[in-house]
Design an enzyme around this catalytic site. Sequence first.
Site, PDB file in Angstrom:
ATOM      1  N   ASN A 133      27.143  75.409   8.899  1.00  0.00           N
ATOM      2  CA  ASN A 133      25.896  76.171   8.736  1.00  0.00           C
ATOM      3  C   ASN A 133      26.217  77.649   8.657  1.00  0.00           C
ATOM      4  O   ASN A 133      27.168  78.135   9.259  1.00  0.00           O
ATOM      5  CB  ASN A 133      24.917  75.928   9.887  1.00  0.00           C
ATOM      6  CG  ASN A 133      23.536  76.489   9.553  1.00  0.00           C
ATOM      7  OD1 ASN A 133      22.860  75.981   8.661  1.00  0.00           O
ATOM      8  ND2 ASN A 133      23.151  77.570  10.216  1.00  0.00           N
ATOM      9  N   TYR A 161      22.005  85.905  12.193  1.00  0.00           N
ATOM     10  CA  TYR A 161      21.487  86.142  13.525  1.00  0.00           C
ATOM     11  C   TYR A 161      22.108  87.436  14.032  1.00  0.00           C
ATOM     12  O   TYR A 161      23.334  87.533  14.134  1.00  0.00           O
ATOM     13  CB  TYR A 161      21.864  84.992  14.478  1.00  0.00           C
ATOM     14  CG  TYR A 161      21.786  83.590  13.865  1.00  0.00           C
ATOM     15  CD1 TYR A 161      20.571  83.052  13.454  1.00  0.00           C
ATOM     16  CD2 TYR A 161      22.944  82.826  13.707  1.00  0.00           C
ATOM     17  CE1 TYR A 161      20.509  81.769  12.894  1.00  0.00           C
ATOM     18  CE2 TYR A 161      22.887  81.546  13.155  1.00  0.00           C
ATOM     19  CZ  TYR A 161      21.677  81.023  12.751  1.00  0.00           C
ATOM     20  OH  TYR A 161      21.635  79.759  12.204  1.00  0.00           O
ATOM     21  N   ARG A 162      21.282  88.416  14.351  1.00  0.00           N
ATOM     22  CA  ARG A 162      21.790  89.739  14.727  1.00  0.00           C
ATOM     23  C   ARG A 162      22.673  89.669  15.971  1.00  0.00           C
ATOM     24  O   ARG A 162      22.540  88.759  16.793  1.00  0.00           O
ATOM     25  CB  ARG A 162      20.615  90.682  14.984  1.00  0.00           C
ATOM     26  CG  ARG A 162      19.878  90.334  16.263  1.00  0.00           C
ATOM     27  CD  ARG A 162      18.925  91.433  16.685  1.00  0.00           C
ATOM     28  NE  ARG A 162      18.335  91.134  17.956  1.00  0.00           N
ATOM     29  CZ  ARG A 162      17.036  90.876  18.147  1.00  0.00           C
ATOM     30  NH1 ARG A 162      16.185  90.901  17.142  1.00  0.00           N
ATOM     31  NH2 ARG A 162      16.597  90.605  19.354  1.00  0.00           N
ATOM     32  N   TRP A 183      20.744  83.708  17.962  1.00  0.00           N
ATOM     33  CA  TRP A 183      20.128  82.602  17.231  1.00  0.00           C
ATOM     34  C   TRP A 183      18.951  82.113  18.044  1.00  0.00           C
ATOM     35  O   TRP A 183      19.073  81.762  19.201  1.00  0.00           O
ATOM     36  CB  TRP A 183      21.099  81.501  16.854  1.00  0.00           C
ATOM     37  CG  TRP A 183      22.023  80.964  17.898  1.00  0.00           C
ATOM     38  CD1 TRP A 183      21.685  80.474  19.126  1.00  0.00           C
ATOM     39  CD2 TRP A 183      23.444  80.833  17.778  1.00  0.00           C
ATOM     40  NE1 TRP A 183      22.806  80.045  19.786  1.00  0.00           N
ATOM     41  CE2 TRP A 183      23.895  80.245  18.988  1.00  0.00           C
ATOM     42  CE3 TRP A 183      24.377  81.129  16.780  1.00  0.00           C
ATOM     43  CZ2 TRP A 183      25.234  79.965  19.219  1.00  0.00           C
ATOM     44  CZ3 TRP A 183      25.703  80.849  17.024  1.00  0.00           C
ATOM     45  CH2 TRP A 183      26.119  80.278  18.224  1.00  0.00           C
ATOM     46  N   GLU A 199      24.761  76.132   3.279  1.00  0.00           N
ATOM     47  CA  GLU A 199      24.497  77.421   2.626  1.00  0.00           C
ATOM     48  C   GLU A 199      25.658  77.865   1.736  1.00  0.00           C
ATOM     49  O   GLU A 199      25.453  78.610   0.779  1.00  0.00           O
ATOM     50  CB  GLU A 199      24.217  78.518   3.670  1.00  0.00           C
ATOM     51  CG  GLU A 199      22.824  78.461   4.285  1.00  0.00           C
ATOM     52  CD  GLU A 199      22.721  77.538   5.478  1.00  0.00           C
ATOM     53  OE1 GLU A 199      23.739  76.908   5.837  1.00  0.00           O
ATOM     54  OE2 GLU A 199      21.618  77.439   6.055  1.00  0.00           O
ATOM     55  N   ASP A 203      12.224  95.409  15.965  1.00  0.00           N
ATOM     56  CA  ASP A 203      12.363  94.217  15.119  1.00  0.00           C
ATOM     57  C   ASP A 203      11.508  94.275  13.864  1.00  0.00           C
ATOM     58  O   ASP A 203      10.730  95.198  13.665  1.00  0.00           O
ATOM     59  CB  ASP A 203      12.005  92.980  15.955  1.00  0.00           C
ATOM     60  CG  ASP A 203      13.013  91.869  15.763  1.00  0.00           C
ATOM     61  OD1 ASP A 203      13.358  91.584  14.606  1.00  0.00           O
ATOM     62  OD2 ASP A 203      13.459  91.299  16.774  1.00  0.00           O
TER      63      ASP A 203
HETATM   64  C1  FMN Z   1      17.708  90.997   8.276  1.00  0.00           C
HETATM   65  C2  FMN Z   1      17.475  89.671   8.935  1.00  0.00           C
HETATM   66  C3  FMN Z   1      17.753  89.516  10.289  1.00  0.00           C
HETATM   67  C4  FMN Z   1      17.549  88.300  10.936  1.00  0.00           C
HETATM   68  N1  FMN Z   1      17.835  88.187  12.266  1.00  0.00           N
HETATM   69  C5  FMN Z   1      17.673  86.989  12.876  1.00  0.00           C
HETATM   70  C6  FMN Z   1      18.024  86.846  14.246  1.00  0.00           C
HETATM   71  O1  FMN Z   1      18.455  87.778  14.911  1.00  0.00           O
HETATM   72  N2  FMN Z   1      17.848  85.626  14.822  1.00  0.00           N
HETATM   73  C7  FMN Z   1      17.362  84.540  14.124  1.00  0.00           C
HETATM   74  O2  FMN Z   1      17.261  83.454  14.704  1.00  0.00           O
HETATM   75  N3  FMN Z   1      17.004  84.663  12.825  1.00  0.00           N
HETATM   76  C8  FMN Z   1      17.159  85.859  12.184  1.00  0.00           C
HETATM   77  N4  FMN Z   1      16.835  85.987  10.865  1.00  0.00           N
HETATM   78  C9  FMN Z   1      16.258  84.832  10.148  1.00  0.00           C
HETATM   79  C10 FMN Z   1      17.285  83.766   9.825  1.00  0.00           C
HETATM   80  O3  FMN Z   1      18.401  84.334   9.204  1.00  0.00           O
HETATM   81  C11 FMN Z   1      16.674  82.707   8.914  1.00  0.00           C
HETATM   82  O4  FMN Z   1      15.639  82.071   9.638  1.00  0.00           O
HETATM   83  C12 FMN Z   1      17.677  81.676   8.419  1.00  0.00           C
HETATM   84  O5  FMN Z   1      17.027  80.825   7.504  1.00  0.00           O
HETATM   85  C13 FMN Z   1      18.243  80.853   9.534  1.00  0.00           C
HETATM   86  O6  FMN Z   1      19.185  79.935   9.014  1.00  0.00           O
HETATM   87  P1  FMN Z   1      19.393  78.494   9.685  1.00  0.00           P
HETATM   88  O7  FMN Z   1      18.153  77.679   9.358  1.00  0.00           O
HETATM   89  O8  FMN Z   1      20.604  77.959   9.024  1.00  0.00           O
HETATM   90  O9  FMN Z   1      19.535  78.689  11.147  1.00  0.00           O
HETATM   91  C14 FMN Z   1      17.035  87.200  10.204  1.00  0.00           C
HETATM   92  C15 FMN Z   1      16.761  87.356   8.841  1.00  0.00           C
HETATM   93  C16 FMN Z   1      16.974  88.566   8.204  1.00  0.00           C
HETATM   94  C17 FMN Z   1      16.669  88.693   6.742  1.00  0.00           C
HETATM   95 MN    MN Z   2      20.961  76.345   7.667  1.00  0.00          MN
END
Ligand code: FMN
Ligand code: MN
Length: 503
Positions: free
Chosen positions: A193, A197-198, A211, A257, A306
């Site tokens: 995956n 996640y910041r 996450w 991805e 945020d």
């Molecule tokens: C700039 C930016 C920052 C993000 N920061 C976070 C974060 O800190 N934590 C989080 O859970 N999702 C964050 N997201 C959203 C996730 O990247 C997004 O939900 C992604 O689809 C998650 O992938 P996954 O389904 O494989 O977990 C962020 C998105 C963007 C565009």
């Molecule tokens: Mn995913």
Amino acid sequence: MAYSSFSEFIATLEKAGELKRIAFPVATELEITEIADREMKSPGGGKALLFEKPTVNGAVSPFPLAINTMGSEKRMAMALGLENLEDLVQQMTLILKAKPPTNFSQAWTLVKQGIDLLHARPKHVKSGPCKEVIHLIDQAQTSQASQNSQSQAPSLAIGQALLPILKCWPQDGGRFITFPCVHTKDPDTGERNLGMYRMQVYDHQTTGMHWQVHKVGARHGKRYYELGEKMPVAVTLGGDPAYTFAATAPLPDGLDEILFAGFLRKKSVELVKCETIDLEVPADVDVVIEGYVQPGELRPEGPFGDHTGFYTPVDDYPVFHITAITHRKNALYPCTIVGIPPMEDFYMGDASVRIFLPVFKMNFPEIVDIALPAEGVFHNLVFVSIRKQYPWQAYKIMHGLWGMGQMMFSKYIVVVDEDCDVHNTSEVLFRLCANTDPQRDSTFIKNPCDALDHAPTVACIGSHMGFDATRKLPTEGYTRTWPDLVKMPSEIQAKVDELLRQM
Ligand SMILES: Cc1cc2nc3c(=O)[nH]c(=O)nc-3n(C[C@H](O)[C@H](O)[C@H](O)COP(=O)(O)O)c2cc1C
Ligand SMILES: [Mn+2]
């Protein structure tokens, strides 16, 4: 078209007049945010910015910092190697509609699609530009590393001297890596995956790993916790911008991805083994931060200004321990800022919605269009237009969306008729106000909420509201005559166009 490096993308932006260079030193503490925020809020999202001399505590970082690289419709398309996002939407539609060919031209189309899909499969390579400089940071290895000719003096200060990591807003709990591509593996299936996640920098070799509970990284972490195993995690920065976009795309759990990135860039992603953990990362990225999460170990993370436009309060999140940092010799540091909308992430979210519209339409053929207006910051507000055929169809669409992946978070959903342009907020509000009887045409449900939403009484759960702003049918109990919209026939409009041309 695939970019072989992040700097190639930056050069392409510059050639297209989409980049501004800032040659003088600017502080990573708040000042870059102030400049980038003004740029992102200028018409159409402004330009991408390349800070050539970002400073960290007064010292110039060796890594130039790029921001707002995807912060407009044009740059978002350029990031995916496209003139126009609609090209990709058509491709998605084609793939989804692929049926056994009945004639030669159809077969040819399918072959081309097949080639594209083959391109999507990653390749495995022995080394790559992301290994040009290697710092081993494992504590046990720190002393050895300084003697190892491969390693430069292990400057562990990811938060101080090495990377120009931003402190974005005044009340932020520290510096945050804001564009990290976080690679993890399902310990049961080995499935990969990639999520964004910041990461809050705690010290030279530890960061937070934000996450949220609904995300795939968190699900993988939970399985490692249950198995009592250390979890390898790799974080990449830069490389082809398709990786960064893919990390944010709301793909279903289990859809890789890296494969999606390969499909987007029409070229296999070349993967290379990490130095200190059993994971692979794209070989052409700018920076790789390798490490592990010890499941169960939590630490306060935040506050952070945020994308809701508010500070998310401190909360416990997993801790990421860094074991190595590898990077290109001339690596760039890509990042973004979030805050009061509109920001760069609006354009990324908008691209996701457009690309996945064919998927929504496959499930719900009556859907014409979907928009997530900037004011709603992704999850707070969704506009959907439908071809309404039967009573209470609008409610079926709301419930359908509330049951689909990250659309579950949608706080308010407004359903309008097909002749309403959902990308025009003013038109949707006009329909909402004019076409609804508030009590009759709304519904409340219970559903999971976005972890960042501060409004619900309890985090992550709350009510959601749907509005049926379509015209009402007699079969919905509406016995009065629904009026027509005040509109000029198109013949008259054409005639007036002609008259005005002659003036
Ligand atoms: C700039 C930016 C920052 C993000 N920061 C976070 C974060 O800190 N934590 C989080 O859970 N999702 C964050 N997201 C959203 C996730 O990247 C997004 O939900 C992604 O689809 C998650 O992938 P996954 O389904 O494989 O977990 C962020 C998105 C963007 C565009
Ligand atoms: Mn995913």
